[in-house]
Design a protein around this motif. Structure first.
Motif, PDB file in Angstrom:
ATOM      1  N   HIS B 158       0.835  -1.209   0.000  1.00 39.00           N
ATOM      2  CA  HIS B 158       0.000   0.000   0.000  1.00 39.00           C
ATOM      3  C   HIS B 158       0.869   1.258   0.000  1.00 39.00           C
ATOM      4  O   HIS B 158       0.607   2.210  -0.732  1.00 39.00           O
ATOM      5  N   ARG B 265       2.300   7.057   2.995  1.00 39.51           N
ATOM      6  CA  ARG B 265       2.516   6.898   4.432  1.00 39.51           C
ATOM      7  C   ARG B 265       1.598   5.814   4.978  1.00 39.51           C
ATOM      8  O   ARG B 265       0.393   5.817   4.729  1.00 39.51           O
ATOM      9  N   VAL B 266       2.180   4.910   5.706  1.00 34.96           N
ATOM     10  CA  VAL B 266       1.410   3.837   6.325  1.00 34.96           C
ATOM     11  C   VAL B 266       1.694   3.727   7.813  1.00 34.96           C
ATOM     12  O   VAL B 266       1.027   2.962   8.501  1.00 34.96           O
ATOM     13  N   GLY B 267       2.686   4.475   8.299  1.00 33.29           N
ATOM     14  CA  GLY B 267       2.900   4.501   9.746  1.00 33.29           C
ATOM     15  C   GLY B 267       1.796   5.317  10.394  1.00 33.29           C
ATOM     16  O   GLY B 267       1.528   6.446   9.971  1.00 33.29           O
ATOM     17  N   VAL B 268       1.137   4.742  11.390  1.00 28.35           N
ATOM     18  CA  VAL B 268       0.068   5.475  12.078  1.00 28.35           C
ATOM     19  C   VAL B 268       0.633   6.793  12.589  1.00 28.35           C
ATOM     20  O   VAL B 268       1.624   6.804  13.310  1.00 28.35           O
ATOM     21  N   PRO B 269       0.051   7.931  12.165  1.00 29.14           N
ATOM     22  CA  PRO B 269       0.706   9.207  12.446  1.00 29.14           C
ATOM     23  C   PRO B 269       0.743   9.565  13.924  1.00 29.14           C
ATOM     24  O   PRO B 269      -0.299   9.687  14.565  1.00 29.14           O
ATOM     25  N   TYR B 271       2.296  12.345  14.596  1.00 34.04           N
ATOM     26  CA  TYR B 271       2.605  13.759  14.397  1.00 34.04           C
ATOM     27  C   TYR B 271       1.263  14.420  14.121  1.00 34.04           C
ATOM     28  O   TYR B 271       0.310  13.762  13.688  1.00 34.04           O
ATOM     29  N   VAL B 287       0.908  13.593  -1.041  1.00 33.21           N
ATOM     30  CA  VAL B 287       0.932  12.833   0.203  1.00 33.21           C
ATOM     31  C   VAL B 287      -0.294  11.933   0.203  1.00 33.21           C
ATOM     32  O   VAL B 287      -1.417  12.405   0.034  1.00 33.21           O
ATOM     33  N   SER B 288      -0.059  10.657   0.347  1.00 27.62           N
ATOM     34  CA  SER B 288      -1.154   9.702   0.248  1.00 27.62           C
ATOM     35  C   SER B 288      -0.923   8.570   1.241  1.00 27.62           C
ATOM     36  O   SER B 288       0.106   8.505   1.901  1.00 27.62           O
ATOM     37  N   GLY B 289      -1.896   7.696   1.335  1.00 29.08           N
ATOM     38  CA  GLY B 289      -1.746   6.531   2.206  1.00 29.08           C
ATOM     39  C   GLY B 289      -2.674   6.560   3.392  1.00 29.08           C
ATOM     40  O   GLY B 289      -3.459   7.498   3.579  1.00 29.08           O
ATOM     41  N   GLY B 290      -2.564   5.528   4.190  1.00 24.87           N
ATOM     42  CA  GLY B 290      -3.436   5.346   5.337  1.00 24.87           C
ATOM     43  C   GLY B 290      -3.464   3.862   5.675  1.00 24.87           C
ATOM     44  O   GLY B 290      -2.569   3.110   5.247  1.00 24.87           O
ATOM     45  N   PRO B 291      -4.488   3.426   6.411  1.00 26.78           N
ATOM     46  CA  PRO B 291      -4.566   1.987   6.716  1.00 26.78           C
ATOM     47  C   PRO B 291      -4.723   1.203   5.404  1.00 26.78           C
ATOM     48  O   PRO B 291      -5.584   1.515   4.582  1.00 26.78           O
ATOM     49  N   ALA B 292      -3.902   0.211   5.227  1.00 25.24           N
ATOM     50  CA  ALA B 292      -3.882  -0.512   3.953  1.00 25.24           C
ATOM     51  C   ALA B 292      -5.097  -1.429   3.814  1.00 25.24           C
ATOM     52  O   ALA B 292      -5.405  -2.180   4.739  1.00 25.24           O
TER      53      ALA B 292
END
Lengths: 344, 344
Positions: B158, B265-269, B271, B287-292
């Protein structure tokens, strides 16, 4: 020659300045046929601190080439050209990737380094890469739409691409200025199924509808977001074209984007940050966009302009001579005009 | 049966709890063949306030179906299944768009509403949509790689898709945990030309190289970013896989992404915000991504696992029984282990 200088917020003057000339061998000298005032010119018009000697204004123009430097190959005197708001060499890695706004030898008109286009003439750096030579002679009937390809139509198109507008998608456009209105054109052109304009000015809404908006939401804040969700089966839109750049417009974008959707932002950000977690991360929202590489888009959009399938020039609702440019700023700032064209 | 409960930061216990059972007619009951500990389990392990009765842990498993509710149609007792970390009905608009993590009837295992997988067995809501029935019998040799499809391999994939990895692209992976390592596999699988792993643990770097990393940067902060730019002709990478979720990892991502590039990004933020203007906006960074939606990716990735073209199971470097789960948390927290597999 005469040119437009901004001395501080609200203080725009048209003055006699030294004639524009060729400086680098890669330059061209262009006589301005049409220029215009940009929504982004209103930011300094509202908050610019005093600048000694004034800041040269304007970054959109069509014109006729008067002279070229000795290293210019693709452009010649007499050519009718579109000048994108950014100059670019046309050959670097980024230009080859069609991201001319990141050209390694590029920059922006009216930025301090290079003078602006609200003038009788101006110097064009990297003329071979920057200028798009039109296949037609200077034509009054098409002038407005051709001029829009120097910024607003290309910028609206960029917002739509960044927001991944595609056939069948539900789209919202935030901002009923010239870019937002061009965003409606772009969204329709790319096959959007539903196009919701968030705006409240009757004349702009009428134009948005003429351009293809299928719905209008006049409410702001959470009430407006709730209305958009109501119009979209409760889930929001696949694509948001964020054409303002304020913190409230970005908050609205986040409030109306559907999970898995995208926000294409082209409004110069006057907010510090994009919320990281909810809904951006948990909803897999894509945030994209930036200064539009309009140079790349001219070839995509021009056939539709020349053949009358799109009429972005309709965003211009006032034409002024160079002397009336200060009045043009006032009219746009007061929202009495959507976009002012300048005929030097 | 036995299951893992976290009572507060650092306090993980394996206890006897009531047997998992069918509750809804759409449920399945799955006996866990393999589960594991996730990098994201370490966030509460480090900072969770005390929870009365404990929080049920674990969201990755492969297992065998023991029983199904009366409305379950596609899954039956005896099936060998992958349980993605999110449950989903498989039929809603979002599931049809392959975004099962936004399913309108969905949720997450080990989230409070539904128990976790670091247990002998668990209840699977929306079994027909959630479970992926494998075409093979439970197989020890492939167990680790099949298990990785319940989260880390799908999550790395993802990140790579969100970062728009494609043939010829330059890629950086931030985070040398299991997800980052799977991100290397995904980037290579999608045809990346250059894959730079940002990490400094010798064992993880060795694995990253085995998976296809072409370079490693051990420096952190601006020194690390400078090194990445040096390795990429000065411009940074087209694609950043942000597999950590800290403020420094996001800052590094922004510092190494090329203009026109994308951060997946797939690391739970952990920040608050993403900087809005520079370079994100001016560089046209996506910037894209989230829970896969790993449920969607199983069918894409499974053939490569079954035919041995990718071996994401190599991220597991320790196998423990259920009683040793607390020791597994300690090992991962101390970075003595990349990822711990649990064999109940």
């Amino acid at each position: 020659m005469r040119a437009t200088l901004m001395y501080s917020a609200g203080d725009v003057r048209v003055e006699h300045v030294p004639d524009a000339t060729i400086v680098e061998p890669t330059d061209a000298l262009v006589r301005v046929v049409r220029a215009c005032i940009c929504g982004s010119d209103l930011w300094p018009y509202r908050d610019m601190p005093p600048v000694e000697g004034g800041r040269s204004m304007g970054h959109e123009a069509i014109g006729v080439v008067e002279d070229v430097g000795r290293d210019v190959r693709r452009v010649k005197a007499g050519d009718f050209v579109i000048m994108p708001f950014a100059f670019s060499d046309g050959t670097c890695e980024f230009c080859q990737e069609r991201l001319q706004t990141s050209c390694v030898h590029g920059g922006f008109f009216g930025s301090g380094r290079v003078n602006g286009a609200q003038a009788e003439a101006l110097r064009i750096p990297q003329a071979d890469g920057t200028l798009y030579v039109l296949p037609t002679p200077a034509d009054d009937a098409l002038a407005a739409s051709l001029l829009s390809l120097s910024d607003v139509m290309g910028t609206g198109h960029h917002a739509a691409l960044a927001a991944r507008v595609a056939p069948g998608k539900r789209v919202a456009v935030i901002g009923d200025g010239a870019v937002g209105l061009c965003g409606v054109i772009a969204a329709k052109r790319l096959g959007a199924e539903q196009i919701i304009m968030l705006g409240r000015h009757a004349d702009r809404i009428a134009l948005a509808r003429a351009f293809g908006a299928t719905g209008v939401v006049g409410e702001r804040g959470e009430a407006g977001a709730a209305k958009v969700r109501e119009l979209t089966g409760g889930f929001g839109v696949h694509a948001v074209l964020e054409c303002v750049g304020s913190d409230t417009s970005m908050a609205t974008a986040m409030a109306i984007v559907r999970a898995g959707g995208a926000i294409g932002r082209v409004g110069v950000p006057h907010y510090d940050a994009i919320p990281a977690a909810q809904p951006a991360f948990y909803g897999n929202v894509t945030v994209s966009g930036g200064p539009a590489p309009v140079r790349a888009y001219i070839e995509d959009l021009l056939p539709d302009v020349l053949e009358g399938r799109i009429e972005p020039g309709r965003v211009f609702d006032r034409v002024v001579g160079l002397e009336q440019v200060p009045a043009g700023y006032r009219a746009m700032d007061a929202r009495e005009s959507v976009k002012v064209m300048v005929k030097p």
